[in-house]
Design a protein around this motif. Structure first.
Motif, mmCIF file in Angstrom:
data_model
loop_
_atom_site.group_PDB
_atom_site.id
_atom_site.type_symbol
_atom_site.label_atom_id
_atom_site.label_comp_id
_atom_site.label_asym_id
_atom_site.label_seq_id
_atom_site.Cartn_x
_atom_site.Cartn_y
_atom_site.Cartn_z
ATOM 1 N N VAL A 188 0.641 -1.248 0.060
ATOM 2 C CA VAL A 188 0.005 0.069 0.052
ATOM 3 C C VAL A 188 0.927 1.219 -0.076
ATOM 4 O O VAL A 188 0.698 2.327 -0.643
ATOM 5 N N VAL A 189 1.985 1.258 0.890
ATOM 6 C CA VAL A 189 2.783 2.338 0.769
ATOM 7 C C VAL A 189 3.458 2.545 -0.525
ATOM 8 O O VAL A 189 3.582 3.568 -0.953
ATOM 9 N N GLU A 190 3.781 1.382 -1.043
ATOM 10 C CA GLU A 190 4.577 1.636 -2.425
ATOM 11 C C GLU A 190 3.648 2.141 -3.622
ATOM 12 O O GLU A 190 3.680 3.206 -4.383
ATOM 13 N N SER A 191 2.423 1.779 -3.550
ATOM 14 C CA SER A 191 1.335 2.464 -4.466
ATOM 15 C C SER A 191 0.911 3.853 -4.034
ATOM 16 O O SER A 191 0.756 4.609 -5.300
ATOM 17 N N VAL A 192 0.801 4.085 -2.819
ATOM 18 C CA VAL A 192 0.678 5.617 -2.641
ATOM 19 C C VAL A 192 1.988 6.299 -3.125
ATOM 20 O O VAL A 192 1.792 7.563 -3.573
ATOM 21 N N GLN A 242 13.303 1.923 -8.981
ATOM 22 C CA GLN A 242 14.013 2.078 -7.735
ATOM 23 C C GLN A 242 13.310 1.979 -6.575
ATOM 24 O O GLN A 242 13.593 1.841 -5.283
ATOM 25 N N ILE A 243 11.888 2.443 -6.522
ATOM 26 C CA ILE A 243 10.921 2.647 -5.577
ATOM 27 C C ILE A 243 10.811 1.024 -4.894
ATOM 28 O O ILE A 243 10.679 1.054 -3.773
ATOM 29 N N ARG A 244 10.590 0.008 -5.902
ATOM 30 C CA ARG A 244 10.351 -1.009 -5.253
ATOM 31 C C ARG A 244 11.711 -1.738 -4.666
ATOM 32 O O ARG A 244 11.481 -2.388 -3.752
ATOM 33 N N LYS A 245 12.832 -1.375 -5.247
ATOM 34 C CA LYS A 245 13.912 -1.831 -4.724
ATOM 35 C C LYS A 245 14.100 -1.253 -3.259
ATOM 36 O O LYS A 245 14.490 -1.799 -2.065
ATOM 37 N N SER A 246 13.737 0.216 -2.912
ATOM 38 C CA SER A 246 13.736 1.008 -1.856
ATOM 39 C C SER A 246 12.829 0.152 -0.632
ATOM 40 O O SER A 246 13.017 0.002 0.313
ATOM 41 N N THR A 247 11.578 -0.127 -1.380
ATOM 42 C CA THR A 247 10.418 -0.668 -0.528
ATOM 43 C C THR A 247 11.004 -1.886 0.113
ATOM 44 O O THR A 247 10.803 -2.467 1.252
#
Length: 210
Positions: free
Chosen positions: A38-42, A59-64
């Motif tokens: 949910v945080v990633e989608s936001v 990059q967002i997925r890797k950080s997540t």
């Protein structure tokens, strides 16, 4: 997870405390994974509002994933402490507490030696019972055989009685004397028949005792 089987607690609750803790752990872990998605989608939606942003979804997925790993490590440490507290203070039955179905052990306590002695006595009684049953079966078989012998002896006695009556009716003394030996044997057969009857009575008494 604790390796203590906690069998007494499982008897009371209907499930092992370790199973309960494992289900709680899986539920918290699943919730953590869902929350990170949910945080990633936001974050992705927020970035869509900034066209000049150079951060890619990869990059967002890797950080997540890094943040999820960080959260999971801390969660495991916290859950380990929570598990220890719950297993000791909530899901644990004290050593001095007996369940209602085990109260009989308090009234009639037995040591391992006494229990083993009772087990040995039970096995011995079972052997005696089987021996008595086998002996009774053998006696019943002998009784049936003696009944058949008795029937044959009665037929022989009737035959001798018939011969003696014929001799009396015809007044053949010489013929009667010739059968004197047979008459004596008839008395012997009568004695044998009495002996068979006495044995039959003893066998019946033995069956009644069994």
């Amino acid at each position: 997870m604790s390796v203590n089987p906690m069998a007494y607690e499982a008897q009371f609750f209907g499930f092992t405390p370790q199973t309960c803790m494992l289900r709680i752990y899986i539920a918290f872990q699943d919730y953590l994974f869902e929350m990170m998605l949910v945080v990633e989608s936001v974050i992705l939606k927020k970035l869509d509002g900034f066209p000049g942003c150079k951060i890619s979804p990869f990059q967002i997925r890797k950080s997540t994933e890094k943040f999820l790993l960080f959260m999971k490590e801390h969660f495991d440490k916290l859950f380990s402490k929570m598990e220890e507290v719950l297993l000791q203070l909530v899901l644990n039955i004290p050593k001095n507490v007996l369940l209602p179905e085990d109260k009989v052990h308090e009234q009639y306590p037995y040591s391992k030696e006494q229990f083993q002695a009772l087990q040995d006595e039970i096995h011995q009684l079972q052997k005696q019972y089987r021996a008595e049953a086998s002996a009774g079966q053998a006696l019943r078989a002998e009784l049936e055989e003696q009944k058949a012998v008795r029937a044959e002896l009665e037929k022989i006695l009737q035959w001798f009685d018939g011969l003696e009556n014929i001799c009396r009716e015809h007044g053949t003394g010489n013929f009667k004397e010739s059968f004197a030996f047979l008459t004596r044997n008839s008395k012997k057969l009568q004695d044998v028949l009495k002996d068979v009857e006495e044995k039959s009575k003893k066998i019946k008494k033995h069956d009644q005792l069994l």
